[in-house]
Scaffold this motif. Sequence first.
Motif, PDB file in Angstrom:
ATOM      1  N   LEU A 160       0.861  -1.183   0.000  1.00 53.37           N
ATOM      2  CA  LEU A 160       0.000   0.000   0.000  1.00 53.37           C
ATOM      3  C   LEU A 160       0.895   1.230   0.000  1.00 53.37           C
ATOM      4  CD1 LEU A 160      -2.719  -1.043   2.617  1.00 53.37           C
ATOM      5  CD2 LEU A 160      -2.733  -1.314   0.124  1.00 53.37           C
ATOM      6  N   ILE A 161       0.685   2.102  -0.972  1.00 50.63           N
ATOM      7  CA  ILE A 161       1.559   3.258  -1.151  1.00 50.63           C
ATOM      8  C   ILE A 161       0.835   4.499  -0.634  1.00 50.63           C
ATOM      9  CG2 ILE A 161       2.754   4.647  -2.879  1.00 50.63           C
ATOM     10  CD1 ILE A 161       2.544   1.811  -4.525  1.00 50.63           C
ATOM     11  N   ASN A 162       1.377   5.058   0.434  1.00 51.77           N
ATOM     12  CA  ASN A 162       0.747   6.200   1.094  1.00 51.77           C
ATOM     13  C   ASN A 162       1.716   7.370   1.146  1.00 51.77           C
ATOM     14  OD1 ASN A 162      -1.619   4.615   2.102  1.00 51.77           O
ATOM     15  ND2 ASN A 162       0.042   3.530   3.132  1.00 51.77           N
ATOM     16  N   PRO A 163       1.179   8.584   1.303  1.00 51.45           N
ATOM     17  CA  PRO A 163       2.074   9.741   1.450  1.00 51.45           C
ATOM     18  C   PRO A 163       2.949   9.611   2.692  1.00 51.45           C
ATOM     19  CG  PRO A 163      -0.202  10.451   1.090  1.00 51.45           C
ATOM     20  CD  PRO A 163      -0.235   8.966   1.291  1.00 51.45           C
ATOM     21  N   TRP A 164       2.480   8.848   3.685  1.00 48.45           N
ATOM     22  CA  TRP A 164       3.232   8.692   4.928  1.00 48.45           C
ATOM     23  C   TRP A 164       4.062   7.411   4.939  1.00 48.45           C
ATOM     24  CZ3 TRP A 164       0.936   4.267   6.704  1.00 48.45           C
ATOM     25  CH2 TRP A 164      -0.411   4.061   6.347  1.00 48.45           C
ATOM     26  N   GLY A 165       4.232   6.778   3.779  1.00 47.93           N
ATOM     27  CA  GLY A 165       5.124   5.624   3.706  1.00 47.93           C
ATOM     28  C   GLY A 165       4.453   4.403   3.107  1.00 47.93           C
ATOM     29  N   ASN A 166       5.243   3.370   2.872  1.00 52.12           N
ATOM     30  CA  ASN A 166       4.750   2.129   2.281  1.00 52.12           C
ATOM     31  C   ASN A 166       4.427   1.111   3.362  1.00 52.12           C
ATOM     32  OD1 ASN A 166       5.105   3.133  -0.265  1.00 52.12           O
ATOM     33  ND2 ASN A 166       6.859   1.827  -0.762  1.00 52.12           N
ATOM     34  N   LEU A 167       3.306   0.400   3.177  1.00 50.11           N
ATOM     35  CA  LEU A 167       2.972  -0.732   4.033  1.00 50.11           C
ATOM     36  C   LEU A 167       3.012  -1.979   3.170  1.00 50.11           C
ATOM     37  CD1 LEU A 167      -0.032   0.298   6.296  1.00 50.11           C
ATOM     38  CD2 LEU A 167       2.213  -0.512   7.038  1.00 50.11           C
ATOM     39  N   ASP A 168       3.796  -2.975   3.597  1.00 48.69           N
ATOM     40  CA  ASP A 168       3.927  -4.225   2.846  1.00 48.69           C
ATOM     41  C   ASP A 168       3.398  -5.377   3.675  1.00 48.69           C
ATOM     42  OD1 ASP A 168       5.298  -4.438   0.168  1.00 48.69           O
ATOM     43  OD2 ASP A 168       6.645  -3.018   1.145  1.00 48.69           O
ATOM     44  N   PHE A 169       2.498  -6.164   3.076  1.00 52.75           N
ATOM     45  CA  PHE A 169       1.982  -7.359   3.728  1.00 52.75           C
ATOM     46  C   PHE A 169       2.446  -8.581   2.927  1.00 52.75           C
ATOM     47  CE2 PHE A 169      -0.908  -3.885   4.530  1.00 52.75           C
ATOM     48  CZ  PHE A 169      -1.144  -3.975   5.886  1.00 52.75           C
ATOM     49  N   PHE A 170       2.954  -9.571   3.655  1.00 52.70           N
ATOM     50  CA  PHE A 170       3.422 -10.797   2.990  1.00 52.70           C
ATOM     51  C   PHE A 170       2.709 -12.010   3.580  1.00 52.70           C
ATOM     52  CE2 PHE A 170       6.876  -7.771   2.794  1.00 52.70           C
ATOM     53  CZ  PHE A 170       7.385  -7.910   1.514  1.00 52.70           C
ATOM     54  N   VAL A 171       2.208 -12.861   2.713  1.00 47.22           N
ATOM     55  CA  VAL A 171       1.727 -14.176   3.128  1.00 47.22           C
ATOM     56  C   VAL A 171       2.556 -15.196   2.357  1.00 47.22           C
ATOM     57  CG1 VAL A 171      -0.227 -15.764   3.204  1.00 47.22           C
ATOM     58  CG2 VAL A 171      -0.594 -13.301   3.517  1.00 47.22           C
ATOM     59  N   MET A 172       3.236 -16.083   3.120  1.00 46.79           N
ATOM     60  CA  MET A 172       4.169 -17.017   2.481  1.00 46.79           C
ATOM     61  C   MET A 172       3.760 -18.445   2.811  1.00 46.79           C
ATOM     62  SD  MET A 172       7.507 -14.743   3.412  1.00 46.79           S
ATOM     63  CE  MET A 172       6.721 -14.042   4.853  1.00 46.79           C
ATOM     64  N   PRO A 173       3.201 -19.144   1.846  1.00 51.51           N
ATOM     65  CA  PRO A 173       2.607 -20.458   2.124  1.00 51.51           C
ATOM     66  C   PRO A 173       3.618 -21.598   2.177  1.00 51.51           C
ATOM     67  CG  PRO A 173       2.279 -19.889  -0.178  1.00 51.51           C
ATOM     68  CD  PRO A 173       2.966 -18.717   0.460  1.00 51.51           C
ATOM     69  N   TYR A 174       4.842 -21.367   1.739  1.00 50.80           N
ATOM     70  CA  TYR A 174       5.782 -22.482   1.632  1.00 50.80           C
ATOM     71  C   TYR A 174       7.166 -22.025   2.056  1.00 50.80           C
ATOM     72  CZ  TYR A 174       8.228 -26.519  -0.319  1.00 50.80           C
ATOM     73  OH  TYR A 174       8.992 -27.645  -0.475  1.00 50.80           O
ATOM     74  N   PHE A 175       7.878 -22.920   2.747  1.00 55.61           N
ATOM     75  CA  PHE A 175       9.212 -22.610   3.256  1.00 55.61           C
ATOM     76  C   PHE A 175      10.258 -23.374   2.459  1.00 55.61           C
ATOM     77  CE2 PHE A 175      12.779 -24.051   5.835  1.00 55.61           C
ATOM     78  CZ  PHE A 175      13.309 -22.846   6.254  1.00 55.61           C
ATOM     79  N   ARG A 176      11.369 -22.716   2.196  1.00 59.86           N
ATOM     80  CA  ARG A 176      12.453 -23.378   1.470  1.00 59.86           C
ATOM     81  C   ARG A 176      13.649 -23.559   2.383  1.00 59.86           C
ATOM     82  NH1 ARG A 176      13.380 -21.270  -4.338  1.00 59.86           N
ATOM     83  NH2 ARG A 176      14.233 -23.381  -4.369  1.00 59.86           N
TER      84      ARG A 176
END
Lengths: 435, 273
Positions: A160-176
């Motif tokens: 999410l790109i906001n004037p007050w900064g970026n918010l990043d959400f990650f969902v990671m279903p698999y581990f390596r």
Amino acid sequence: MCGNKPRRLFSMPHRLPVRGAALAFLLLALPAFAGDWSGSLTGEGRVFPTPPRDGDQHSHSLSLSGTATWVHEWPDSGQRLVLTPFGRLDQHDNWRTHADLREFYWQKSASKWELTLGLRKIHWGVTESQNLVDIINQRDNIEGLGSKEKLGQPMANLTLINPWGNLDFFVMPYFREKTFAGRHGRFRMPVPVVHDPVYESGAEEWNTDLALRYSHYIGSWDFGLSYFRGTSRDPRYLPKIGPVLLTPDSPYANWSGSSINSPITRLFLSLPFSRLVPYYDQIDQAGLDLQYTGGNWIWKLETIFRSGMAKDYAAATAGVEYTFHGVFGSDADLGAILEYNWDSRGMQALTNFQNDFFVGGRLAMNDVNNSSLLGGVIVDAESGALALGLEAERRLGEDWKLSIETRFFVNVPADDLLTFVRKDDMIQAELTWYF
Amino acid sequence: MKNKSWPSRPTPNPALLLLALAALLAAPGALFAETPEELGLKIAQEASNRDKGYGDTSSELFMVLRNRNENETRLELRIKTLEMPGDALRALVVFDTPKDVRGTALLTYAYADKDDEQWLYLPSVARVKRIAGGNQSGPFMGSEFAFEDMGSQRVEKYTYKHLRDEALDGQDCFVIERYPLNTKSGYSKQVAWLDKEAYRIHKVDYYDRKDALLKTLTLTDYKQYLDKHWRPGKMEMINHQNGKSTLLEWKNYQFRAGLTERDFDQNSLKNVR
């Protein structure tokens, strides 16, 4: 040392039905599609001047690797598809012979958000000797000692790109799982690592990992705040002797500096059926990275707090970078870096960075060939152990690059983690062709 | 220690070059300045004002670097710029060749009243890093253009002096000198020829810190865009002291393509390819 688990998204090479031949074909076929592709092929030669610790290891090796990127963008839709395969053939180490999709994702960009689905590389952090906060991807550990190469991580990432900064959400279903050098390779543990890890999570490698990051800049300050919950990218190591597997709660489960020299460890190392089994904990990690940029100075800080690996701990890297321009009356720039690495676990830490300084310098000639010389040394403030590295590179013509890299280990005591690689002094030459 | 990302690549800033030069394109009409210094400043200001309102641009830049033996190296860049309020500017530069730096991208936020902010994207490690902009006199990608030649050259960054009026290739020109205020500049002064008709720069002589002639820049093949903005198609920099030269060719100029701030943020930096 081969496990028998059938279900795996990303097989290690020896599990692939076709191995070297297919990989070689992949590497050689890539340039045939030039036009859509860009990438490189690299020939690598390594010489290890010190006799190896183990008779199975070789004193020199040849290797061929290739990578390419293919990008398709749908006009005016903000959508793109990116594919970046990678492969390596190694003369001796069949675990270093491996292939990976570094990237394979679909992305949609809009004015206030971005959505990415697929395999991707994410970089967090600002320091140079290590990036503590950088936790999304597993490292491709066999590419080189302290390699910053990463394995592609499957994810859904919403920005999410906001004037007050970026918010990043990650969902990671698999581990390596981490990659390890094989029995014939260098830079490895004294006993084989079992490529069939144990997980704390009942879902094993299918545990859903989550991460969140807020990042922004204000004037000369860049900063990021991150939180991760899921499977640790760094394993602990459980000793396995014959059928006996020590539990994660065993005092000898942590393969750390203070246990290397113990009588039990030495007995363990001498047994013919000894193995190390990676154990991946469930962790929570909060991270902060911060950089101040002013004039020729850059000040950097990364710090984490992690819980879940038997004992809560904190770690930090802080440092400064200064650039001298036009040194020696030439066009060259000389960058100098000093960083300090700290880990609250002390000698229990599964890292070479528990109380260590990194001193480095880079000479950039600023010439047509982009010639540069990079040198660095990691100094253990307690043991005095030194790990030295020197890299030189230069472009040849328009499509080639030559790079020389050396690595030396000096004054390494038996209870330092570096003791495993103290005989792995190395001189490496790489010739890369870009297409 | 195997960290290909450290430290920064050179801090190229060529997107700003044209704007910089435009800042020297000066005003017509009556200039009743009392002193040569005031007249020089007025010419520079008028040139700058004339180019305002271009909105955004995108273009391709081909660089040919020649050494004494006529060996050539080619570089290809893509450049986007966005005009911002308060005399500020944003620029995104992407390298297509040399192939070993392909995909490397530089984002610059230039301001009239404070230091530029710059971020570099290194595709091999997927890393965006803030870089220090302290380098002024170093060469850009091994070319005969220094960073300060490629960077923002706003009116406020120099003092000026009108020397004389003179014909250059049959065109009536102002000849003005400008003196960098930045103490890190590699120059003591620059002498520029601007035509009186449209205030385009046709030639610049660069003098080193010892006041010796160092380089000459020649700008040709001017084209006008949006009936207002002049841009040279070719720029050649000849270094008199080392015998090397660099030719820049600008192609596919587009004005007001509808670029927004979103095309100049750190997310776009990662996606340029």
